[in-house]
Scaffold this motif. Structure first.
Motif, mmCIF file in Angstrom:
data_model
loop_
_atom_site.group_PDB
_atom_site.id
_atom_site.type_symbol
_atom_site.label_atom_id
_atom_site.label_comp_id
_atom_site.label_asym_id
_atom_site.label_seq_id
_atom_site.Cartn_x
_atom_site.Cartn_y
_atom_site.Cartn_z
ATOM 1 N N GLN A 79 -3.326 -0.320 0.512
ATOM 2 C CA GLN A 79 -2.999 1.154 0.081
ATOM 3 C C GLN A 79 -2.658 2.007 1.618
ATOM 4 O OE1 GLN A 79 -5.288 3.317 -2.584
ATOM 5 N NE2 GLN A 79 -3.849 4.743 -2.917
ATOM 6 N N PHE A 118 0.249 6.085 17.416
ATOM 7 C CA PHE A 118 0.418 4.993 16.253
ATOM 8 C C PHE A 118 -0.400 3.941 16.382
ATOM 9 C CE2 PHE A 118 3.281 0.874 15.552
ATOM 10 C CZ PHE A 118 3.124 1.159 14.132
ATOM 11 N N GLU A 172 -3.360 5.425 14.339
ATOM 12 C CA GLU A 172 -3.053 5.294 12.934
ATOM 13 C C GLU A 172 -3.168 4.092 12.572
ATOM 14 O OE1 GLU A 172 0.252 7.684 11.564
ATOM 15 O OE2 GLU A 172 -0.624 7.483 9.552
ATOM 16 N N PHE A 201 0.389 0.873 3.300
ATOM 17 C CA PHE A 201 1.360 0.978 2.179
ATOM 18 C C PHE A 201 1.970 2.464 2.169
ATOM 19 C CE2 PHE A 201 0.760 -2.402 -1.409
ATOM 20 C CZ PHE A 201 1.308 -3.459 -0.390
ATOM 21 N N ASP A 202 1.042 3.278 2.442
ATOM 22 C CA ASP A 202 1.492 4.738 2.090
ATOM 23 C C ASP A 202 2.327 4.917 3.585
ATOM 24 O OD1 ASP A 202 0.155 5.141 -0.117
ATOM 25 O OD2 ASP A 202 -1.509 6.170 0.710
ATOM 26 N N ILE A 203 2.449 4.424 4.576
ATOM 27 C CA ILE A 203 3.121 4.612 5.791
ATOM 28 C C ILE A 203 4.059 3.639 6.030
ATOM 29 C CG2 ILE A 203 1.466 6.421 6.895
ATOM 30 C CD1 ILE A 203 0.835 3.780 8.905
ATOM 31 N N GLY A 204 4.322 2.726 4.925
ATOM 32 C CA GLY A 204 5.471 1.803 4.994
ATOM 33 C C GLY A 204 5.080 0.524 5.593
ATOM 34 N N LEU A 205 3.829 0.070 5.651
ATOM 35 C CA LEU A 205 3.363 -0.942 6.747
ATOM 36 C C LEU A 205 2.647 -1.783 5.888
ATOM 37 C CD1 LEU A 205 2.333 0.727 10.087
ATOM 38 C CD2 LEU A 205 4.625 -0.266 9.459
ATOM 39 N N THR A 206 2.485 -3.257 6.256
ATOM 40 C CA THR A 206 1.506 -4.125 5.414
ATOM 41 C C THR A 206 1.279 -5.451 6.399
ATOM 42 O OG1 THR A 206 1.361 -5.560 3.421
ATOM 43 C CG2 THR A 206 3.718 -5.609 4.571
ATOM 44 N N GLU A 266 -13.637 11.506 2.518
ATOM 45 C CA GLU A 266 -14.931 11.614 2.603
ATOM 46 C C GLU A 266 -15.689 10.456 2.332
ATOM 47 O OE1 GLU A 266 -14.658 15.298 -0.052
ATOM 48 O OE2 GLU A 266 -12.466 14.102 1.327
ATOM 49 N N TYR A 291 -2.932 -5.185 10.823
ATOM 50 C CA TYR A 291 -1.463 -4.855 11.119
ATOM 51 C C TYR A 291 -0.945 -5.282 12.317
ATOM 52 C CZ TYR A 291 2.823 -2.296 12.107
ATOM 53 O OH TYR A 291 4.148 -2.323 12.435
ATOM 54 N N TYR A 292 0.357 -5.876 12.258
ATOM 55 C CA TYR A 292 0.841 -6.716 13.588
ATOM 56 C C TYR A 292 2.136 -6.245 13.817
ATOM 57 C CZ TYR A 292 -2.902 -9.341 11.578
ATOM 58 O OH TYR A 292 -4.231 -9.718 11.000
ATOM 59 N N ILE A 304 -15.497 7.717 5.061
ATOM 60 C CA ILE A 304 -16.518 8.165 5.922
ATOM 61 C C ILE A 304 -17.794 8.135 5.697
ATOM 62 C CG2 ILE A 304 -17.167 10.414 7.703
ATOM 63 C CD1 ILE A 304 -14.095 11.444 7.384
ATOM 64 N N TRP A 320 -5.785 -2.921 -3.092
ATOM 65 C CA TRP A 320 -6.602 -1.689 -2.657
ATOM 66 C C TRP A 320 -6.783 -1.666 -1.176
ATOM 67 C CZ3 TRP A 320 -10.793 -2.440 -6.899
ATOM 68 C CH2 TRP A 320 -10.577 -1.751 -8.007
ATOM 69 N N VAL A 360 -20.767 10.181 11.891
ATOM 70 C CA VAL A 360 -19.610 11.233 11.915
ATOM 71 C C VAL A 360 -19.876 12.318 11.157
ATOM 72 C CG1 VAL A 360 -17.176 11.456 11.501
ATOM 73 C CG2 VAL A 360 -18.109 9.145 12.281
#
Lengths: 699, 699
Positions: A526, A491, A494, A529-534, A634, A581-582, A637, A523, A674
């Motif tokens: 996003q 977590f 991520e 947001f995609d995993i429900g966080l902000t 890509e 993120y907090y 990265i 932007w 990378v």
């Protein structure tokens, strides 16, 4: 910083009954529990209530602002912190005969919970069920005989005053201007002095443009807009316009300002400063300043302009709220003055002195010219960010080594060391603000500043977030990195990665000139947001050039959606790019870079359409073991590889020059390329699973 | 549509000299050139000038709006089209004694150039150097003696009126309310009749909620906001609130409305309609409507309510601007009425009847309840989009076959055929708007509608864009696809793909509840921005349920940044998702789906934070040979595969049932799964090139 805590002491909280009114929204101390970080403000509140009774007012509003509508105010002006205990930069305290409540925004909730006096109600702005100030007052004063709500017109912006006034009216209440301010009346002991530091003329080689040229450009803008007079009340505007710096604002931020006001007219320029007679002829304190103010401004020792001056001259007058207001009155009554330009950020008292039909309100030309940096300023910002990154790299490598070796490091000791390391860099003039040095759960407090009570040990087990910056003669920096010197949980990894992806999204963004920051803020959010966080703060703020670490009027924030002063993102502006993120009570992650807005070349073009993009000027690596490259695109990265290469090249070179080889190696390790060394494709029923095999190796 | 062109005829344009005032910004006809699409409006303009002289006004403003502030107005209300020749849905005409100018927005520039009378100046709003109406009038009337600017208060929203008023004042001019409207005075011949169509009660099985329940919910909202009266002037609001539909608006759009006004009070409901005595007892025309209006509204034949009514009853009164204004006057003077709720879209005359302190302005509860569809409405929208897609598939497969076989198809004949095919689908009640059927360069005119003069052949050589929709008893559709029946150039292919990527970006978007459409609009533009392109229109508009094809108050558009009526995106709203790209004079690409906003489940969640996303209800495939899969992300391709599978399943099934096997095969071919069958990785110096080998095969 210390004056902020001078009047604050540890208390035993007592219970009260307001929580039952709005459970879940209001914060109260536990019955009888010892809450070490909270402040006992009962004597202040009691004294204020006595003054309120004398004035026959039912409530009093204490805002955050000073006369200049500064975001960060000097210790002298911390009226709201004095009355409530909460010293975050945003918040409004309201006191009635029986209750005291503080309204603040999401990013300050935890801080307010930690600091507020125990008999204060915390009003979490924008949360469901939380009343506005006026709704709450409507309810509180319903049964009271005193229906007037007092406030000092010096410390409210005009629109804030009007909004309070209208909203109170809807509640059957009335706002009453109170002068002098009631907090000023009761705050006599232990109050910091009114700031009065030496003013240093700022050399042209750093400013890039003389104050005479700036005044010329300002006058051109005034002419375009038919303005006969321009009122300048913001402290960063006078500092920029006249190419002068001082150290009047010292506290949460170190804004190199001096308390001042100015009036620009087509044929005269007046500047109001404290103790002018001393300051005009005093020797500058900054070693790089080689003239005194009198010479710099072509002024006589008493501040008057020579009658036969063939050079532009600034008339310097003594600074005082009341005399300035009186001068405005005279200006407004002058029949030849038809149109007076005020900023959105003038206080209500200033605004109120001028007839409605003479007022022209817009961002001042000073603010607009200042926010679009000139070439010398751009180069300075770029250069100082490299030196700043070098200091931060020396710090981070030392801290990591120390923490891993079990050394005793705390938020405060780390912060102190970073300040020391920054001070060793060329042209450094101190920190740009008190470092948000926060370990573990403290990092979840978005604008946390450590103090002796909250100071927490930095260990390899917890995230460590350091949000800090420096003032340099050639620019201002603001950078945040988050560390975790153990293997992250999936977590944590991520979250770190998605914060980084958001930061890169914004850094790579290309958009049509004319968009506002609020229109591209999403932007950066996003990937979260995609995993429900902000995150409950904006993505970016403007930043000044050896000026404010928060510079308006533009911002990249969806909170900013309706502010009339908001301006589109434009070339030569600098903003922060700082998603986060907090996780309350656990950890905080924030990554902050400064970006420069510039025109970009694109594959195609459209007539009349200019494309803008960003160049990241903060060059500091990320924690590679916290990054999950498999969820990055890509393009992201590739951006990261370019960024790392540039970081190693520019910051690495300087570290070598400074013989800081530990830091160099630390950077080198984190800027390895990378490489996507192979790829396999797997087709599963109705969706495509594409797995990247990533190898983190030196190219 | 035909009445729009009734008064317009082909003219020989004459030169004039305004172009020299602002070269490049103003459009003029070539000297003596025969411009077939333009309109000769000189007799109208001359007649208006005569009226202006009589009224002693120096200029007259003719807006687009009707009394109801409708976006699309009936032929009777096309005052601005009558005076200027330009019949796009947005634009303001201004006539002085010597000049005539029309202001409109980007998406209408080409249309205005094509249609405007030759002696009109086209003012391209938001383009550099183009004056505002007021700036232009300030200049034009500087030397004139008549300084008053006339306008009819019935046809301006209150805020538009106030803005004109203030901005004119800054120019030393004054706005003068003119009643009756001067265009109404001169437009006597060949004017369409005032619309007066049969009103059909709308069955509960489609509406999902009775008008009685809707009134109950509206009253609850009124109580919450302390409103004693609610004024309803928008035509879609009365249609929705009372569950009634008609066909009063026929032209560019077929909005199933009836001219009406309403006043909702806690104990009464008044509805104003034209020819009430006939309509109350007339038999409904729609075969699905089984009661007349009188029964539907529990009203007596004269529109009065039975005194002993135990059921909710609507008092029906005769519709007239002047009597409604007088009734408002009486309401406003009623001492027991303290607070009257007006929409932002009330006209100035309505607003002006009520004392400032009694006015409460906000989106009406009708608008807000209407925009968040109930379950029956959601299901209806979903269902009618499948039938609509079937009609469009039959059309598209037939057109492709025909065009490839060299058949003679034109924009108009194609449009007519599509209307016919839609009409064969269950519950169809005509088109929702006149199809934007546009071939080649016409497709670059964003809101082009073909007519006999502009009608262009559809060939395999040029892009063909069809933006169309249907009204169905169970919902409203609006869909755009772009075709090109040859191999595209690489530029055409890239544009098509990036428009699609933008559409998918928005369709996949996840965001925190509370964001406005303007804050996520940029997601849809990003793929175009990246190569320097954009589109000069919003990304999405709301859409009604068997109501307006453009429904407010929310929108997904960065133009919408500062409108006070804008509302955050919320569950149960439907919007269009329609990015595009337009190459002036060459081609246009637009892809439009309707999406449904809903709560989404995410991997993680935050306390108090709701995540919203979209479900696409338009199910219609894309032109696979126009898609460059190599520039799309895996996520986008995965979305596309899911979408295609759903389209084949739902629309394919219906086509089979309808025995439309050509169309079925046409869809089947376009919904084959896109598979990434292999991947190779190439590392080049400092960047990563990752090439996808894509095979377009049936899975």
């Amino acid at each position: 910083m210390d004056f902020l805590y001078r009047g604050l002491f540890v208390v035993l909280c007592v219970s009260h009954s307001y929580a039952s009114l709005q459970p879940g929204n209001w914060n109260t101390c536990e019955n009888g529990e010892f809450v070490s970080t909270r402040t006992n403000t009962s004597s202040q509140v009691m004294a204020l209530r006595t003054e309120m009774t004398l004035k026959k007012i039912g409530a009093y509003i204490v805002p955050s602002e000073d006369f200049h509508m500064s975001e960060f105010v000097s210790g002298y002006d911390q009226r709201r912190a004095f009355i409530s205990g909460f010293d975050g930069s945003m918040g409004t305290a309201v006191i009635t005969a029986t209750h005291a409540a503080l309204w603040t925004r999401g990013k300050y909730f935890l801080q307010a919970e930690t600091q507020l006096g125990c008999d204060w109600i915390l009003m979490r702005e924008r949360e469901p069920g939380v009343p506005t100030i006026e709704e709450w007052l409507g309810e509180q004063l319903k049964e009271q005989t005193l229906k007037k709500v007092g406030a000092c017109p010096y410390f409210f912006g005009n629109s804030a005053w009007q909004q309070h006034s209208m909203a109170l009216e809807q509640q059957g209440l009335r706002i009453e201007p109170v002068l002098p301010d009631l907090v000023d009346k009761i705050w006599t002991d232990d109050r910091p002095e009114f700031p009065d530091t030496v003013i240093n003329p700022y050399p042209l080689k750093y400013a890039g443009k003389s104050w005479q040229d700036k005044v010329g450009e300002v006058r051109q803008e005034m002419e375009k807009r038919d303005a006969d007079a321009l009122i300048v009340t913001m402290l960063d505007e006078t500092a920029w316009l006249f190419n002068m710096r001082a150290t009047d604002i010292r506290g949460f931020v170190n804004d190199p300002f001096f308390y001042s006001l100015a009036i620009v007219r087509p044929n005269s320029i007046s500047l109001y400063i404290k103790n002018k007679d001393i300051k005009l002829t005093a020797a500058p304190k900054d070693p790089e300043s080689d003239v005194n103010m009198k010479e710099h401004l072509n002024t006589r020792a008493d501040g008057s302009c020579p009658k036969t001056a063939n050079k532009l001259c600034v008339t310097v007058k003594e600074y005082s709220y009341d005399t300035f207001i009186m001068e405005l009155d005279a200006l407004a009554r002058n029949a030849s003055v038809k149109r007076i330009w005020l900023s959105y950020f003038c206080n209500y008292a200033v605004y109120n002195m001028i007839d409605e039909d003479k007022i022209f309100v817009d961002n001042t030309p000073v603010a607009m010219l200042k926010t679009q940096k000139n070439d010398v300023e751009v180069q300075g910002m770029t250069n100082c960010h490299i030196r700043d990154a070098a200091a931060l790299a020396i710090f981070a490598s030392k801290l990591e080594k120390g923490v891993k070796a079990g050394e005793e490091w705390t938020e405060l000791s780390a912060s102190k060391e970073l300040t020391r390391l920054r001070s060793l860099q060329d042209l450094n003039r101190g920190d740009s603000f008190a470092s948000i040095s926060s370990s573990g759960s403290n990092a979840a407090i978005i604008h946390y500043f450590p103090n002796n009570q909250t100071d927490r040990r930095i260990t390899a087990d917890e995230t460590y977030l350091i949000d800090s910056g420096g003032q340099y003669l050639d620019g201002t920096t603001d950078v945040t990195r988050t560390f975790l010197w153990r293997e992250p949980t999936s977590f944590e990894k991520e979250c770190y990665t998605r914060v980084l992806m958001g930061q890169i999204n914004l850094a790579m963004a290309i958009w049509t000139k004319g968009l506002f920051g609020r229109e591209i803020d999403a932007w950066a959010r996003q990937p979260l947001f995609d995993i429900g966080l902000t995150y409950k703060h904006g993505t970016g703020h403007g930043i000044g050039h050896y000026l404010s670490v928060h510079e308006g009027p533009g911002r990249i924030s969806n909170y900013h959606a309706k502010f009339e002063w908001d301006v589109p993102l434009a070339e030569h502006m600098f903003y922060s790019d700082e998603p986060g993120y907090y996780e309350d009570g656990k950890f905080g992650i924030r990554l902050e870079n400064i970006v420069y807005v510039k025109k970009v070349e694109t594959k195609y073009s459209m007539k009349g359409v200019t494309m803008l993009g960003m160049e990241t000027v903060t060059l500091f690596p990320y924690e590679t073991h916290l990054i999950d490259y498999t969820i990055m695109s890509e393009k992201q990265i590739s951006w990261l590889n370019d960024y790392n290469a540039m970081t190693l090249e520019k910051v690495g070179k300087l570290l070598k020059e400074q013989d800081a080889m530990d830091a160099y190696k630390w950077i080198e390790k984190r800027t390895k390329k990378v490489v996507i060394s192979g790829a396999a494709t797997l087709l599963v029923s109705n969706c495509i699973l594409y797995s990247l095999m990533l190898v983190d190796l030196l190219w």
